[in-house]
Design a protein around this motif. Structure first.
Motif, short mmCIF file in Angstrom:
data_model
loop_
_atom_site.label_atom_id
_atom_site.label_comp_id
_atom_site.label_asym_id
_atom_site.label_seq_id
_atom_site.Cartn_x
_atom_site.Cartn_y
_atom_site.Cartn_z
N PRO A 79 0.82 -1.22 0.00
CA PRO A 79 0.00 0.00 0.00
C PRO A 79 0.85 1.27 0.00
O PRO A 79 0.52 2.24 -0.69
N LEU A 80 1.94 1.28 0.77
CA LEU A 80 2.78 2.48 0.82
C LEU A 80 3.40 2.75 -0.54
O LEU A 80 3.43 3.89 -1.01
N ASP A 81 3.88 1.70 -1.20
CA ASP A 81 4.45 1.87 -2.55
C ASP A 81 3.41 2.40 -3.52
O ASP A 81 3.71 3.24 -4.38
N GLU A 82 2.17 1.93 -3.40
CA GLU A 82 1.11 2.34 -4.33
C GLU A 82 0.69 3.79 -4.15
O GLU A 82 0.07 4.38 -5.04
N LEU A 83 1.05 4.39 -3.02
CA LEU A 83 0.71 5.80 -2.80
C LEU A 83 1.65 6.73 -3.57
O LEU A 83 1.34 7.91 -3.74
N SER A 84 2.81 6.23 -3.99
CA SER A 84 3.75 6.99 -4.83
C SER A 84 4.14 8.32 -4.19
O SER A 84 4.20 9.36 -4.88
N ILE A 85 4.43 8.32 -2.88
CA ILE A 85 4.72 9.57 -2.17
C ILE A 85 5.93 10.28 -2.76
O ILE A 85 5.90 11.49 -3.01
N ALA A 86 7.03 9.54 -2.96
CA ALA A 86 8.26 10.17 -3.47
C ALA A 86 8.01 10.82 -4.83
O ALA A 86 8.49 11.93 -5.10
N LYS A 87 7.25 10.13 -5.67
CA LYS A 87 6.96 10.67 -7.00
C LYS A 87 6.14 11.95 -6.90
O LYS A 87 6.42 12.95 -7.58
N PHE A 88 5.13 11.96 -6.03
CA PHE A 88 4.29 13.13 -5.89
C PHE A 88 5.05 14.31 -5.29
O PHE A 88 4.81 15.47 -5.65
N LEU A 89 5.98 14.04 -4.35
CA LEU A 89 6.79 15.13 -3.79
C LEU A 89 7.66 15.77 -4.88
O LEU A 89 7.80 16.99 -4.95
N GLU A 90 8.23 14.93 -5.73
CA GLU A 90 9.03 15.43 -6.84
C GLU A 90 8.16 16.23 -7.82
O GLU A 90 8.54 17.31 -8.27
N ASN A 91 6.99 15.69 -8.13
CA ASN A 91 6.09 16.39 -9.05
C ASN A 91 5.60 17.71 -8.46
O ASN A 91 5.39 18.69 -9.18
N SER A 92 5.41 17.73 -7.14
CA SER A 92 4.97 18.96 -6.48
C SER A 92 6.00 20.06 -6.68
O SER A 92 5.66 21.21 -6.98
N GLU A 93 7.26 19.72 -6.52
CA GLU A 93 8.32 20.71 -6.71
C GLU A 93 8.30 21.26 -8.13
O GLU A 93 8.45 22.46 -8.35
N GLU A 94 8.11 20.37 -9.11
CA GLU A 94 8.09 20.80 -10.51
C GLU A 94 6.87 21.67 -10.81
O GLU A 94 6.98 22.70 -11.50
N LEU A 95 5.70 21.28 -10.29
CA LEU A 95 4.49 22.05 -10.57
C LEU A 95 4.54 23.42 -9.91
O LEU A 95 4.14 24.43 -10.51
N HIS A 96 5.04 23.47 -8.67
CA HIS A 96 5.10 24.75 -7.98
C HIS A 96 6.22 25.63 -8.52
O HIS A 96 6.24 26.84 -8.25
N ALA A 97 7.17 25.03 -9.27
CA ALA A 97 8.26 25.81 -9.86
C ALA A 97 7.85 26.49 -11.16
O ALA A 97 8.60 27.30 -11.72
N LEU A 98 6.65 26.19 -11.67
CA LEU A 98 6.17 26.87 -12.86
C LEU A 98 6.06 28.37 -12.61
O LEU A 98 5.92 28.81 -11.46
N SER A 99 6.11 29.15 -13.66
CA SER A 99 5.99 30.60 -13.50
C SER A 99 4.59 30.95 -13.01
O SER A 99 3.64 30.17 -13.18
N ASP A 100 4.48 32.11 -12.38
CA ASP A 100 3.17 32.56 -11.89
C ASP A 100 2.15 32.63 -13.01
O ASP A 100 0.97 32.30 -12.83
N VAL A 101 2.59 33.07 -14.18
CA VAL A 101 1.68 33.17 -15.32
C VAL A 101 1.13 31.80 -15.69
O VAL A 101 -0.08 31.63 -15.93
N GLU A 102 2.03 30.79 -15.73
CA GLU A 102 1.58 29.44 -16.06
C GLU A 102 0.62 28.89 -15.00
O GLU A 102 -0.43 28.32 -15.32
N LYS A 103 0.98 29.07 -13.73
CA LYS A 103 0.14 28.52 -12.65
C LYS A 103 -1.22 29.20 -12.60
O LYS A 103 -2.25 28.53 -12.44
#
Length: 347
Positions: A79-103
């Motif tokens: 179950p812990l592996d299926e939650l993909s926590i590490a992947k989502f933390l990495e994706n969060s950094e990328e999504l929040h790093a988008l420019s203000d205009v993009e977000k």
């Protein structure tokens, strides 16, 4: 939320005994510092239907409204592996790093209506929950968007869709939340808890990728303790500044209010009781009061990323608050998030 075929808990091993010492015991022994102040509950114990694990969970929810769910031992790896926590933390950094205009091109016009999914800017809807200071910004997917991925895909470009959307991981969060709710319902001999969360109905659940902004002392002095509006909040990697507020015990004259860091051990999640669950349990379970406090660990960091799943009741489920006022769940959520009117269009 419907679940795909095959998405079930892993089968139990043939032996009911662990061949090695439980990692849960090891975590408890190693957490005599900050973590010892918040109860640690074994996913393994709940999966094996152990009365002691259920008792610990229900007592923690009655007293503080929070516990740590240890998912590092037997029965919890899959179950812990299926939650993909590490992947989502990495994706969060990328999504929040988008420019203000993009977000801002994907900004939520409103938390409601329930199909809304997208970007919530720092400070938006925070007036009710956390004073006047913008302490976090979120990318959010509502449970109803998960039920209609085609609609979601049509409104987000592929890179955003791929980083935000993982049906199996989000469905696993939902499944774990419902399982915890079932255990609490048994402990309370209550049918109302599960009855307010019906598969296939529009609901208040949401998956959240959060960027927390460093908290200064002046900000902390102006942030009020708040509760979560949902049923259960399952939180991975909370920021060091997030604390449980434990008020003074009126039965103890020398008791003082305390702020306890919410710092789950590695491989564990903080599970937080929200308003909806407190109301559905008729006050027998305590909604945790939390606050952002200036803390070590945030001094040299500009931002901190967390992954959360808010299990929420059905949109039309009836909640009765502490003043005996009846609320449709969607109206309670809207009032708590400072939403005055529904948007005409959804993302």
């Amino acid at each position: 939320m419907p679940f795909p075929k095959g998405l079930t808990s892993p089968p139990s091993p043939a032996s009911s005994r662990n061949s090695e010492p439980s990692s849960w015991v090891a975590n408890v022994a190693a957490s005599q510092g900050l973590n010892a102040k918040i109860t640690i509950v074994s996913f393994h114990g709940l999966f094996r239907n152990l009365a002691a694990a259920k008792l610990m969970m229900s007592q923690a929810c009655r007293h503080d409204g929070i516990f740590y769910l240890d998912m590092t031992g037997e029965d919890a790896r899959t179950p812990l592996d299926e939650l993909s926590i590490a992947k989502f933390l990495e994706n969060s950094e990328e999504l929040h790093a988008l420019s203000d205009v993009e977000k801002l091109g994907f900004e939520l016009d409103n938390i409601l209506p329930l199909g809304t999914t997208g970007y919530k800017a720092a400070g938006k809807f925070h007036g009710v929950l956390a004073g006047d200071y913008p302490l976090e910004e979120d990318w959010l997917i509502t449970g109803n968007a998960v039920d209609d991925p085609a609609h979601f895909r049509a409104h987000l470009p592929p890179p955003l869709f791929d980083k935000l959307f993982d049906f199996y991981a989000i469905a696993r969060f939902h499944f774990i939340g419902l399982s915890l709710l079932d255990h609490l319902a048994v402990a309370l001999s209550s049918k109302d808890l599960r009855a307010a969360h019906t598969d296939g109905h529009s609901n208040m659940s949401s998956f959240i990728l959060t960027k927390c902004i460093a908290t200064t002392q002046s900000q902390a002095d102006n942030v009020e303790a708040h509760t979560d509006p949902g049923t259960l909040l399952i939180l991975f990697n909370p920021p060091p500044s997030l604390h449980l507020f434990r008020p003074a015990d009126p039965r103890q004259p020398t008791s003082k209010p305390r702020y306890i860091p919410i710092s789950p051990p590695a491989g564990s999640a903080a599970v937080v009781v929200g308003d909806a669950l407190s109301f559905l349990s008729r006050g027998r379970l305590q909604a945790a009061r939390m606050a952002m406090v200036s803390a070590k660990g945030m001094d040299n960091v500009e931002e901190w990323h967390s992954v959360a799943y808010r299990l929420g009741p059905d949109e039309k489920a009836t909640l009765v608050d502490s003043k005996k006022v009846k609320w449709p769940a969607c109206d309670w959520h809207a009032a708590r998030m400072g939403v005055e009117a529904e948007a005409d269009e959804t993302l």
